[in-house]
Design a protein around this motif. Sequence first.
Motif, PDB file in Angstrom:
ATOM      1  N   LEU A   1       0.819  -1.211   0.000  1.00 36.09           N
ATOM      2  CA  LEU A   1       0.000   0.000   0.000  1.00 36.09           C
ATOM      3  C   LEU A   1       0.849   1.255   0.000  1.00 36.09           C
ATOM      4  CD1 LEU A   1      -2.850  -0.991   2.515  1.00 36.09           C
ATOM      5  CD2 LEU A   1      -2.796  -1.222   0.024  1.00 36.09           C
TER       6      LEU A   1
ATOM      7  N   SER B   1      -8.823  -1.377  -0.895  1.00 33.94           N
ATOM      8  CA  SER B   1      -7.819  -0.585  -1.602  1.00 33.94           C
ATOM      9  C   SER B   1      -7.582  -0.994  -3.048  1.00 33.94           C
ATOM     10  CB  SER B   1      -6.486  -0.649  -0.844  1.00 33.94           C
ATOM     11  OG  SER B   1      -6.611  -0.082   0.438  1.00 33.94           O
ATOM     12  N   PHE B   2      -8.241  -2.067  -3.504  1.00 29.30           N
ATOM     13  CA  PHE B   2      -8.043  -2.538  -4.873  1.00 29.30           C
ATOM     14  C   PHE B   2      -9.380  -2.723  -5.575  1.00 29.30           C
ATOM     15  CE2 PHE B   2      -4.162  -3.608  -2.695  1.00 29.30           C
ATOM     16  CZ  PHE B   2      -3.171  -3.501  -3.660  1.00 29.30           C
TER      17      PHE B   2
ATOM     18  N   PHE C   1      -4.812  -1.112  -7.962  1.00 23.39           N
ATOM     19  CA  PHE C   1      -4.661  -0.358  -6.710  1.00 23.39           C
ATOM     20  C   PHE C   1      -5.326   1.012  -6.833  1.00 23.39           C
ATOM     21  CE2 PHE C   1      -1.722   2.305  -3.957  1.00 23.39           C
ATOM     22  CZ  PHE C   1      -2.298   1.886  -2.762  1.00 23.39           C
TER      23      PHE C   1
ATOM     24  N   ARG D   1      -4.433   3.838  -0.668  1.00 24.53           N
ATOM     25  CA  ARG D   1      -4.694   3.311   0.676  1.00 24.53           C
ATOM     26  C   ARG D   1      -6.027   3.843   1.191  1.00 24.53           C
ATOM     27  NH1 ARG D   1      -1.573   1.347   5.116  1.00 24.53           N
ATOM     28  NH2 ARG D   1       0.387   1.615   3.975  1.00 24.53           N
TER      29      ARG D   1
END
Length: 253
Positions: A172, A201-202, A227, A230
Motif C-alpha cells: 500500500l 484498496s483494490f 490499486f 490506501r
Amino acid sequence: MTGIKGKGPGGRELTVKVKTSRGRTASSQRWLERQLNDPYVARSKREGYRSRAAYKLIEIDDKHHILAPGMRVVDLGSAPGGWCQVAVDRVKSTDERKLVVAIDYLEMDQLPGVILFQKDFLDEDAPGLLKDALGGPADVVLSDMAAPTTGHQQTDHLRTTYLSEVAVDFALDVLKPGGHFLTKVFRGGAENQVLQTLKRSFASTYHIKPPASRAGSVELFLLAKGFKGRAKLDPRDQAAAEDEGDEQESWRP
C-alpha cells in the motif's frame, strides 16, 4: 537409496519408491518421495527454474496478466529465486535496467536483472532499502513469504498470515495507481482479515489455487488488482468490503 523412474510394461510411468534409511524420519522420507514423483520438480530442472514455485506465478500471470515489459516489481521472500526468474523474463529486466528488486533472509544466488538483498524483511530498515532500490513506485508487489513451519497447523497459519499483513502494508505504500499485489496465505480463517484490507484498496480481489500448488497443501494465493490508493479505516467501508464477494477461482488448465 531411491529407485529410478522409467517406463514399465505397456509404457506406464514407474513411480519412485524411497527405501527406508537409518536416520531418515518418516516425514522426510515422504517429502523425498513426493519430490521425486512431482512433475513440476522434474519440469523445473528441465527448463532451468530454481524451484517448482516458478510455475505457480507463471500460471497466475498467464491467466491474470499482472506482469508486463517495463514494470517495476518487488519480490518478498524471493529465495531460491524461481519467482524472480519469471518476473525478470516477463518485465524484460536487464543488468543495464534492473526492474526487479528482491529480498530474503536466506542466501540466494544472484540473478541477472535483479537487485537482491539478503536481509529479513521484518528488519526496520528493510522497506526503506527496497523503496530506494526501486527508484520509483512499484507496478507489482509479490510475496511468497511463509514462516518456518512448526508442525502445528494453526500456529503456522497465524505466523504466515502476519507476514502477509506486513507485505500488504508495504504494498500500500509503494504501489502506483493501478498496480497489483499477490501474496501467499495459509487457509485457516485469519487470512480473511488480509482479504478485507485488500478489498478496500483494490478494484478486484481473487482467491487462487493454481494447478502447480499441491492439492494437499493449505496454501493459496490472494491476488489484488487495480490499486486505488490506501483506504481510510472507516467501519462503514469495512462493512461494504465484507459484503462484496471476491472471485474464488475454479481453475481449468
